[in-house]
Design an enzyme around this catalytic site. Structure first.
Site, PDB file in Angstrom:
ATOM      1  N   LEU A 163       1.093  -1.254   0.129  1.00  0.00           N
ATOM      2  CA  LEU A 163       0.062   0.028   0.000  1.00  0.00           C
ATOM      3  C   LEU A 163       0.882   1.183  -0.006  1.00  0.00           C
ATOM      4  CD1 LEU A 163      -3.059  -0.934   2.541  1.00  0.00           C
ATOM      5  CD2 LEU A 163      -2.968  -0.847  -0.125  1.00  0.00           C
ATOM      6  N   CYS A 213      28.834  -0.258 -10.938  1.00  0.00           N
ATOM      7  CA  CYS A 213      29.395  -1.341 -10.600  1.00  0.00           C
ATOM      8  C   CYS A 213      29.698  -2.586 -11.355  1.00  0.00           C
ATOM      9  CB  CYS A 213      28.535  -2.010  -9.064  1.00  0.00           C
ATOM     10  SG  CYS A 213      29.293  -2.977  -7.724  1.00  0.00           S
ATOM     11  N   GLN A 232      32.564  -2.988 -14.374  1.00  0.00           N
ATOM     12  CA  GLN A 232      33.302  -4.260 -14.452  1.00  0.00           C
ATOM     13  C   GLN A 232      32.972  -4.731 -15.955  1.00  0.00           C
ATOM     14  OE1 GLN A 232      32.349  -6.640 -11.506  1.00  0.00           O
ATOM     15  NE2 GLN A 232      33.283  -5.459  -9.743  1.00  0.00           N
ATOM     16  N   HIS A 282      28.260   3.082  -6.113  1.00  0.00           N
ATOM     17  CA  HIS A 282      26.620   3.093  -6.439  1.00  0.00           C
ATOM     18  C   HIS A 282      26.183   4.342  -6.252  1.00  0.00           C
ATOM     19  CE1 HIS A 282      25.508  -1.206  -6.709  1.00  0.00           C
ATOM     20  NE2 HIS A 282      26.671  -1.296  -5.850  1.00  0.00           N
ATOM     21  N   GLU A 298      23.647   6.024  -7.347  1.00  0.00           N
ATOM     22  CA  GLU A 298      22.329   6.146  -7.350  1.00  0.00           C
ATOM     23  C   GLU A 298      21.840   6.016  -5.724  1.00  0.00           C
ATOM     24  OE1 GLU A 298      24.086   3.482  -7.960  1.00  0.00           O
ATOM     25  OE2 GLU A 298      22.894   1.589  -7.377  1.00  0.00           O
TER      26      GLU A 298
HETATM   27  N1  GLN Z   1      29.263  -8.927  -8.754  1.00  0.00           N
HETATM   28  C1  GLN Z   1      30.357  -7.791  -8.813  1.00  0.00           C
HETATM   29  C2  GLN Z   1      31.058  -7.771  -7.347  1.00  0.00           C
HETATM   30  O1  GLN Z   1      30.588  -8.483  -6.271  1.00  0.00           O
HETATM   31  C3  GLN Z   1      29.405  -6.557  -8.750  1.00  0.00           C
HETATM   32  C4  GLN Z   1      28.536  -6.190  -7.853  1.00  0.00           C
HETATM   33  C5  GLN Z   1      27.592  -5.233  -8.053  1.00  0.00           C
HETATM   34  O2  GLN Z   1      27.279  -4.669  -9.013  1.00  0.00           O
HETATM   35  N2  GLN Z   1      26.996  -4.428  -6.896  1.00  0.00           N
HETATM   36  O3  GLN Z   1      32.001  -6.973  -7.368  1.00  0.00           O
END
Ligand code: GLN
Length: 539
Positions: A17, A384, A388, A510, A512
């Site tokens: 909700l 992240c 990579q 991150h 965000e």
């Molecule tokens: N799997 C990757 C790591 O552990 C990236 C992790 C992620 O994107 N939060 O480094």
């Protein structure tokens, strides 16, 4: 503890909700009147935290400054209020029991029989009062996860009942969020489900002070009267919460319904000034009156459940408004992307974000995406795992390192350009052991990232086990993928950028998680700006 006021938000009839949004909206209004507010979530499940939960189970795992892996509602609290939360702001049944059982093994109960009441409820209350005792807050809003009547939320509800006696009725308030469904065949709004759920609360010894009623339709006076009568709540405290166009309208809708005033009156708090929500209104103005529009792809593994990317999606809302630009976010399953169809899937996009994630599934699609964005000059933002993948792609296709990979995907890769961090080796416990929370990063002067932030020293939040392998650092730099953000203490690469590209950035952290309604994240702001430039460049 008595100097703070405690507001509890319970839910009835059904889940989903929007207790988190209501809590955050109320928190915003109280804060806008000058009160110091924080919000806490108590989750009735047995996991110690949501860190080990699959995103399909629980949506995104939100990470705080202090590295707690928490419920995604904490993201709403931070975004609405512009505050930092911490480990204390999210407590699960698992953690409560873990603490009590640990104390029992340490002999701290001195031979007593350890029971749900009072020992588990005491531990729940200790975790509630923890925030009040810091002295940092005038008001603490505690959201109770799940629905009243759930077996697993009973100890929390019982603890709430007891808190009333600990802090006194003037310092205690319960808001019950409920559903008033519309029956099309009868052409009527129905109050019975709410009556039942309030009865369940009453059976547990709790009389709600305020009812917030989710409804598709306007709540007419006769329905309010009925709810007031049967649920024992003053008619002015029956609050309508109509479906909103955006979650960011909810504080204004609650203001219109005078939820904040009802709360202040009941808590015997001064009404002080009117809430100062001018900036919030300006944000909504920008959000609803865009002057441009871009298409951005979010390529990820869990796109069937957008909650898995909650903070990223919201960061685009903030950053979009900041640019007065409507961002049409297209969620694309990474598994479906290949070298063959990437042009067809992403050809219409003005920007591409490759999402965080774990494990092998969809990796080749993310790598193909990173390659496409690099070669076509489309603005790229890798977060992240998305960073990579950009590194792996560059290693394979520019440095010519065949079979380059992350050791997460291929333990025997000949070129481990992404590898397990040293302190992650030999770990036995999976819960809470990633590199979590806030770490410093130094940005290279003149880099796009440094320009976006407008400074060189930043702090950002992390959640990962693997890292850029510094053995390859020089080769990358020479070939044009430059590590522009480095952790000054460990030398760990935090940000990479492509030299000859309009906007191609990968962040190991991150961003965000730190985007707020009134303070969009600089990288999202600039990424959207780059997408606008890309779209309109030839026009
Ligand atoms: N799997 C990757 C790591 O552990 C990236 C992790 C992620 O994107 N939060 O480094």
């Amino acid at each position: 503890m008595a100097s703070a006021k405690y507001i509890f938000v319970t839910g009835g009839v059904t889940s989903s909700l929007g207790k988190g949004i209501i809590s955050a909206s109320l928190g915003k209004l109280l804060q806008a009147r000058g009160f110091r507010v924080t919000i806490q979530k108590l989750d009735p499940y047995i996991n110690i935290d949501p860190g080990t939960l699959n995103p399909y189970e629980h949506g995104e795992c939100y990470v705080t400054e202090d590295g707690a892996e928490t419920d995604l509602d904490l993201g709403h609290y931070e975004r609405f209020l512009g505050i930092d939360t911490s480990q204390s702001n999210n407590v699960t049944t698992g953690r409560i029991y873990h603490n009590v059982i640990t104390a029992e093994r340490q002999g701290k109960f001195l031979g007593k029989t350890v029971q749900v009441v009072p020992h588990i409820t005491d531990e729940i209350k200790r975790n509630i009062f923890n925030l009040g005792e810091t002295g940092d807050y005038d008001i603490i809003i505690t959201e109770i996860g799940g629905c009243v009547g759930d077996i697993e939320s009973l100890p929390f509800i019982e603890a709430v009942r007891q808190v009333r006696w600990d802090v006194g009725p003037n310092n205690f308030l319960v808001i019950h969020l409920t559903l008033v469904p519309y029956l099309r065949s009868a052409g009527e709004l129905k109050t019975k489900p709410t009556q039942h759920s309030v009865k369940q609360l009453l059976e547990a010894g709790i009389q709600p002070d305020i009812l917030v009623c989710r409804s598709e339709h306007h709540l007419p006076n006769d329905i309010r009267k009925k709810l007031s009568l049967f649920c024992n709540v003053h008619i002015n405290s029956v609050i309508e919460a109509r479906d909103a166009e955006t979650i960011y309208d909810v504080p204004l809708l609650m203001r219109k319904e005078k939820l904040d005033e009802r709360v202040l009156t009941k808590l015997k708090l001064p009404h002080k000034n009117e809430p100062d929500i001018e900036q919030w209104k300006e944000f909504l103005g920008r959000l609803k009156n865009p002057t441009s529009e871009v298409n951005i792809a979010l390529v990820g593994k869990y796109v069937e459940l957008p909650d898995a990317y909650k903070s990223i999606i919201e960061a685009f809302v903030h950053g979009g408004a900041g640019n007065e630009c409507k961002v049409n976010l297209k969620l694309i399953p990474s598994e479906e992307v290949s070298e063959e169809n990437v042009q067809q899937l992403l050809g219409e996009m003005d920007g591409i974000l490759v999402a965080p994630g774990f494990g092998e599934r969809g990796i080749s699609g993310k790598i193909a995406t990173a390659c496409y964005a690099r070669e076509q000059g489309v603005p790229y933002f890798g977060i992240c795992l998305g960073m990579q993948c950009a590194v792996i792609e560059f290693a394979r296709n520019v440095l010519g390192l065949e079979g380059a990979n992350s050791t997460e995907m291929d333990a025997n890769t000949p070129h481990p350009v992404i590898a397990l961090m040293e302190d992650q080796k030999n770990l036995e416990m999976m819960g809470g052991t990633m590199r979590l929370g806030s770490y410093p990063c130094e940005l290279k002067k003149g880099s796009k990232a440094a320009n976006a932030y407008g400074k060189n020293k930043i702090k950002e939040r992390h959640r990962h086990r693997y890292e850029f392998n510094n053995k390859y650092l020089k080769d990358f730099e020479k070939a044009g993928m430059v590590p522009v953000g480095i952790n000054p203490e460990t030398g760990l690469v935090e940000v990479v950028e492509l030299k000859d590209h309009p906007w191609y950035i990968g962040a190991q952290y991150h961003p965000e998680l730190k985007s707020r309604v009134l303070e969009p994240h600089p990288l999202f702001l600039r990424f959207i700006k780059a997408a606008i430039d890309f779209k309109y460049k030839d026009k």
